[in-house]
Design a protein around this motif. Structure first.
Motif, PDB file in Angstrom:
ATOM      1  N   ASP A  44       0.859  -1.184   0.000  1.00 33.35           N
ATOM      2  CA  ASP A  44       0.000   0.000   0.000  1.00 33.35           C
ATOM      3  C   ASP A  44       0.899   1.239   0.000  1.00 33.35           C
ATOM      4  O   ASP A  44       1.424   1.645   1.037  1.00 33.35           O
ATOM      5  CB  ASP A  44      -0.909  -0.012   1.232  1.00 33.35           C
ATOM      6  CG  ASP A  44      -2.004   1.049   1.163  1.00 33.35           C
ATOM      7  OD1 ASP A  44      -2.031   1.816   0.172  1.00 33.35           O
ATOM      8  OD2 ASP A  44      -2.836   1.113   2.085  1.00 33.35           O
ATOM      9  N   SER A  51      -4.998   0.591  -2.670  1.00 39.73           N
ATOM     10  CA  SER A  51      -5.446  -0.153  -1.488  1.00 39.73           C
ATOM     11  C   SER A  51      -6.299  -1.369  -1.862  1.00 39.73           C
ATOM     12  O   SER A  51      -6.429  -2.314  -1.069  1.00 39.73           O
ATOM     13  CB  SER A  51      -6.240   0.765  -0.551  1.00 39.73           C
ATOM     14  OG  SER A  51      -7.369   1.309  -1.219  1.00 39.73           O
ATOM     15  N   THR A  54      -4.080  -5.136  -1.949  1.00 38.51           N
ATOM     16  CA  THR A  54      -3.267  -5.417  -0.767  1.00 38.51           C
ATOM     17  C   THR A  54      -3.806  -6.685  -0.111  1.00 38.51           C
ATOM     18  O   THR A  54      -4.943  -7.102  -0.373  1.00 38.51           O
ATOM     19  CB  THR A  54      -3.324  -4.260   0.249  1.00 38.51           C
ATOM     20  OG1 THR A  54      -4.690  -4.086   0.669  1.00 38.51           O
ATOM     21  CG2 THR A  54      -2.808  -2.959  -0.356  1.00 38.51           C
ATOM     22  N   SER A  57      -7.271  -6.259   1.543  1.00 41.68           N
ATOM     23  CA  SER A  57      -8.420  -5.835   0.744  1.00 41.68           C
ATOM     24  C   SER A  57      -9.365  -7.007   0.474  1.00 41.68           C
ATOM     25  O   SER A  57      -9.060  -8.168   0.766  1.00 41.68           O
ATOM     26  CB  SER A  57      -7.937  -5.268  -0.591  1.00 41.68           C
ATOM     27  OG  SER A  57      -7.415  -6.301  -1.402  1.00 41.68           O
TER      28      SER A  57
END
Length: 344
Positions: A44, A51, A54, A57
């Motif tokens: 990130d 984002s 990642t 996520s």
């Protein structure tokens, strides 16, 4: 195009009669383009809209999935040349890469490391955090000058929309002065009709780059490649970039869309709601088709759509086998097929 294919195979047969050490000098060369669909690392990064990619996520974008993505994309690039009985691409444009590091990871992967690809890349201000890049084999392309041209566009409220720069790499390719222009024009997000003015602006900017290069040296060769987010028949390509469907005289104002004939046969590089689009195009300066000393530089144009790149079942059977559909991980390659040209 039939005559191009005949020339291509004649060249291949002739190449096989040469001593092995001479084949790389005289053999046809491939130039390719691939939208690799969100090649992000797992970090990130501050100031980057990443984002979504990642480990925390909804996509759970972790090291294992990232490594599989690299293996998938690199295997496609390595296979491109084998499928056409030529070497791996001498020059290749890429779209949807997050940063230089992911491109370095790509070219150092096992399928590609032996080709010693060099990289041209610069972070762009794109809102999605994606860029274009160029990889090249230094034995074939020797860049002398590179630049990144920003595209200034606005939304309906007059607010600026940050997007991808246009990459211009100029140098010597197989002994000829050549310019490679790599584009990723604004998408159709929000509706095709509403977004047309943005792609028209991208077409105008790309055309102005071409015109300046041709004014500086009318004899140089120009390759425009990229994901134009429009088909060859759309106004941004036909009227703003001025890319025609048929070969033009050497000093014609119109460029030649080498991929148009593929689209007119109903084929494409991506599929949406059952309709094939060919966004990933090659547009060339007319001198690629001008016969001098009985030779034409352009031998063949193609889309690499081997069955292993297809979705094999379900509602999207026959579509490009992509990495994600929404947040659902498929583990595939990309939502686009690569396109390419072969140059004598």
């Amino acid at each position: 195009m039939k005559s191009f294919n005949i020339l291509f195979w004649i060249a291949c047969v002739a190449m096989m009669t040469l001593p092995i050490g001479c084949r790389s000098i005289y053999s046809p060369k491939m130039v390719a383009f691939y939208n690799v669909e969100n090649l992000f690392d797992t970090i990130d990064s501050p100031g980057v809209n990443d984002s979504e990619f990642t480990p925390e996520s909804k996509k759970v974008w972790n090291t294992g999935r990232y490594q599989r993505k690299l293996e998938n994309i690199s295997s496609v690039i390595a296979e491109l040349g084998r499928a056409e009985q030529v070497e791996a691409p001498a020059v290749m444009g890429l779209a949807e890469v997050e940063n230089r590091m992911v491109v370095e990871d790509l070219v150092s992967s096992i399928p590609l490391e032996r080709f010693k690809y060099k990289i041209i890349h610069k972070d762009s201000p794109d809102a999605r955090g994606i860029d274009v890049a160029l990889i090249y084999r230094p034995g074939y392309f020797k860049p002398k000058h590179t630049r990144f041209v920003p595209l200034h566009i606005q939304n309906e409220e007059g607010e600026p929309i940050p997007t991808r720069d246009i990459l211009v790499a100029s140098g010597k390719f197989a002994g000829k002065k050549m310019h490679f222009i790599v584009c990723h024009w604004p998408s159709r997000y929000g509706g095709r009709e509403r977004s047309i003015p943005m792609r028209n602006a991208a077409g105008d900017l790309t055309r102005s780059i071409v015109d300046s290069l041709r004014t500086e040296d009318p004899s140089s060769y120009i390759v425009v490649m990229g994901d134009l987010n429009d088909d060859p028949v759309d106004p941004a390509v036909r009227n703003h970039l001025k890319a025609g469907f048929s070969p033009q005289p050497e000093h014609s104002d119109s460029l030649y869309n080498a991929t148009a004939s593929i689209f007119l046969k109903g084929k494409g590089t991506l599929c949406y709601r059952g309709k094939w689009n060919l966004f990933d195009q090659f547009v060339l300066s007319p001198n690629f088709l001008t016969s001098k000393k009985g030779q034409q530089l352009l031998l063949k144009t193609g889309v690499f759509n081997q069955p292993f790149l297809w979705q094999q079942d379900g509602d999207y059977r026959g579509y490009p086998f992509r990495t994600f559909v929404g947040n659902w991980y498929h583990g595939g390659y990309s939502d686009h097929f690569p396109s390419y040209i072969i140059i004598q």
